[in-house]
Write a protein that holds these residues in place. Structure first.
Motif, mmCIF file in Angstrom:
data_model
loop_
_atom_site.group_PDB
_atom_site.id
_atom_site.type_symbol
_atom_site.label_atom_id
_atom_site.label_comp_id
_atom_site.label_asym_id
_atom_site.label_seq_id
_atom_site.Cartn_x
_atom_site.Cartn_y
_atom_site.Cartn_z
ATOM 1 N N GLY A 97 -10.932 -38.339 13.391
ATOM 2 C CA GLY A 97 -9.721 -39.157 13.300
ATOM 3 C C GLY A 97 -9.624 -40.281 14.309
ATOM 4 N N TYR A 98 -10.760 -40.892 14.651
ATOM 5 C CA TYR A 98 -10.767 -41.992 15.630
ATOM 6 C C TYR A 98 -9.974 -43.189 15.123
ATOM 7 C CZ TYR A 98 -12.812 -45.098 19.180
ATOM 8 O OH TYR A 98 -13.019 -45.951 20.250
ATOM 9 N N MET A 140 -29.033 -46.589 7.672
ATOM 10 C CA MET A 140 -28.121 -45.777 8.488
ATOM 11 C C MET A 140 -26.809 -46.512 8.731
ATOM 12 S SD MET A 140 -30.514 -44.065 11.358
ATOM 13 C CE MET A 140 -29.200 -42.997 11.915
ATOM 14 N N GLN A 141 -26.923 -47.826 8.942
ATOM 15 C CA GLN A 141 -25.719 -48.625 9.192
ATOM 16 C C GLN A 141 -24.833 -48.664 7.941
ATOM 17 O OE1 GLN A 141 -24.907 -49.966 12.263
ATOM 18 N NE2 GLN A 141 -22.932 -50.281 11.281
ATOM 19 N N ALA A 142 -25.487 -48.776 6.771
ATOM 20 C CA ALA A 142 -24.724 -48.814 5.506
ATOM 21 C C ALA A 142 -23.937 -47.517 5.339
ATOM 22 C CB ALA A 142 -25.672 -49.028 4.331
ATOM 23 N N GLU A 181 -19.258 -38.874 14.056
ATOM 24 C CA GLU A 181 -18.404 -37.777 14.582
ATOM 25 C C GLU A 181 -16.995 -38.282 14.866
ATOM 26 O OE1 GLU A 181 -20.292 -36.222 18.087
ATOM 27 O OE2 GLU A 181 -22.082 -35.679 16.925
ATOM 28 N N ARG A 182 -16.902 -39.483 15.451
ATOM 29 C CA ARG A 182 -15.582 -40.047 15.771
ATOM 30 C C ARG A 182 -14.748 -40.233 14.506
ATOM 31 N NH1 ARG A 182 -16.791 -44.739 20.282
ATOM 32 N NH2 ARG A 182 -17.013 -43.345 22.046
ATOM 33 N N GLN A 183 -15.395 -40.682 13.431
ATOM 34 C CA GLN A 183 -14.648 -40.860 12.179
ATOM 35 C C GLN A 183 -14.164 -39.510 11.659
ATOM 36 O OE1 GLN A 183 -13.644 -43.815 10.888
ATOM 37 N NE2 GLN A 183 -14.571 -44.619 12.763
ATOM 38 N N GLN A 197 -28.574 -42.210 18.376
ATOM 39 C CA GLN A 197 -27.606 -41.385 19.124
ATOM 40 C C GLN A 197 -26.179 -41.893 18.922
ATOM 41 O OE1 GLN A 197 -28.372 -41.368 23.329
ATOM 42 N NE2 GLN A 197 -28.832 -39.186 23.312
ATOM 43 N N LYS A 198 -25.998 -43.219 19.087
ATOM 44 C CA LYS A 198 -24.634 -43.764 18.970
ATOM 45 C C LYS A 198 -24.151 -43.739 17.524
ATOM 46 C CE LYS A 198 -20.760 -45.573 20.130
ATOM 47 N NZ LYS A 198 -20.304 -46.559 21.075
ATOM 48 N N ASN A 199 -25.087 -43.911 16.582
ATOM 49 C CA ASN A 199 -24.713 -43.844 15.161
ATOM 50 C C ASN A 199 -24.116 -42.477 14.846
ATOM 51 O OD1 ASN A 199 -25.341 -43.263 12.170
ATOM 52 N ND2 ASN A 199 -25.687 -45.471 12.299
#
Ligand SMILES: O=c1ccn([C@H]2C[C@H](O)[C@@H](COP(=O)(O)OP(=O)(O)OP(=O)(O)O)O2)c(=O)[nH]1
Length: 211
Positions: free
Chosen positions: A210-211, A9-11, A205-207, A198-200
């Motif tokens: 346009g975060y 998931m991190q990758a 979503e943030r990306q 959850q945070k992943n």
């Protein structure tokens, strides 16, 4: 503890971030991730608060204030009319938090912890260490545990800059100290994993936005 799933998931998240924020020529992204981890670990310590000997408030921040009543625990409303002098202020327990003023669904301490976990996994991916032995290191106090974690993060940076190679055990040691820290902060691995997922998702979503 299924670390393979978390590394995968991190990758995916790191690839998403790299796509939106490509690595610049000459940029040392590993160093930035190491500094980011140190910053997040500082935020985690700040949220834990147990080292703040100068304060009467050394309790960890494990709940957030209820946003509906702004942490007051009461809903305030008015009845009657100002014009005829019958205006009255009334209050009743906030129906969202049952009057506690807390939002139990949020746990800032755990959220900071999983921000750290993101960067630890991401550093593992940068160093090609994803198939690791997991053990646990625990110091006698939580204060010492934090300091130890900071030390293991710096050791990785030092090895990388001096020898250009980080021994696998050094990364495993960072992981072991971090797992010990999670236990000392009172988290189960199930809680950690759920908060990580959850945070992943929020990070993806943030990306997208346009975060
Ligand atoms: O290559 C990366 C870069 C970042 N993250 C994640 C880790 C963490 O979960 C989040 C960054 O931390 P945070 O959400 O606190 O972002 P911030 O920009 O530091 O927050 P703020 O705007 O509140 O300062 O992004 C990764 O997983 N991989």
């Amino acid at each position: 503890m299924n670390l393979q799933k978390l590394f995968e998931m991190q990758a995916k998240l790191d690839a998403h971030i790299e796509q939106e924020h490509p690595v610049q020529e000459g940029e040392d992204r590993l160093a930035k991730k190491i500094l980011a981890l140190q910053v997040e670990l500082g935020e985690l310590a700040n949220c834990w608060r147990g080292f703040k000997f100068w304060s009467h408030d050394q309790e960890p921040r494990t709940t957030d204030k209820c946003e509906m009543c702004d942490g007051l625990g009461n809903d305030i409303y008015f009845t009657g009319s100002y014009d005829n002098g019958t205006l009255q202020e009334c209050s009743e327990p906030c129906e969202y938090c049952d009057g506690t003023g807390d939002d139990d669904s949020k746990n800032p301490l755990l959220e900071e912890f999983v921000d750290c976990l993101h960067f630890i996994l991401s550093i593992g991916l940068e160093l090609n260490f994803t198939d690791i032995d997991v053990w646990k290191v625990k110091e006698t106090t939580t204060t010492n545990q934090f300091i130890k974690c900071f030390g293991t993060i710096y050791n990785i940076h030092f090895q990388k800059t001096v020898n250009d190679e980080v021994p696998r055990e050094m990364y495993e040691h960072l992981f072991a100290c971090f797992i010990g820290l999670g236990e000392m902060l009172g988290f189960t691995w199930e809680q950690i994993e759920a908060a990580y997922l959850q945070k992943n998702a929020i990070n993806h979503e943030r990306q997208e936005s346009g975060y």
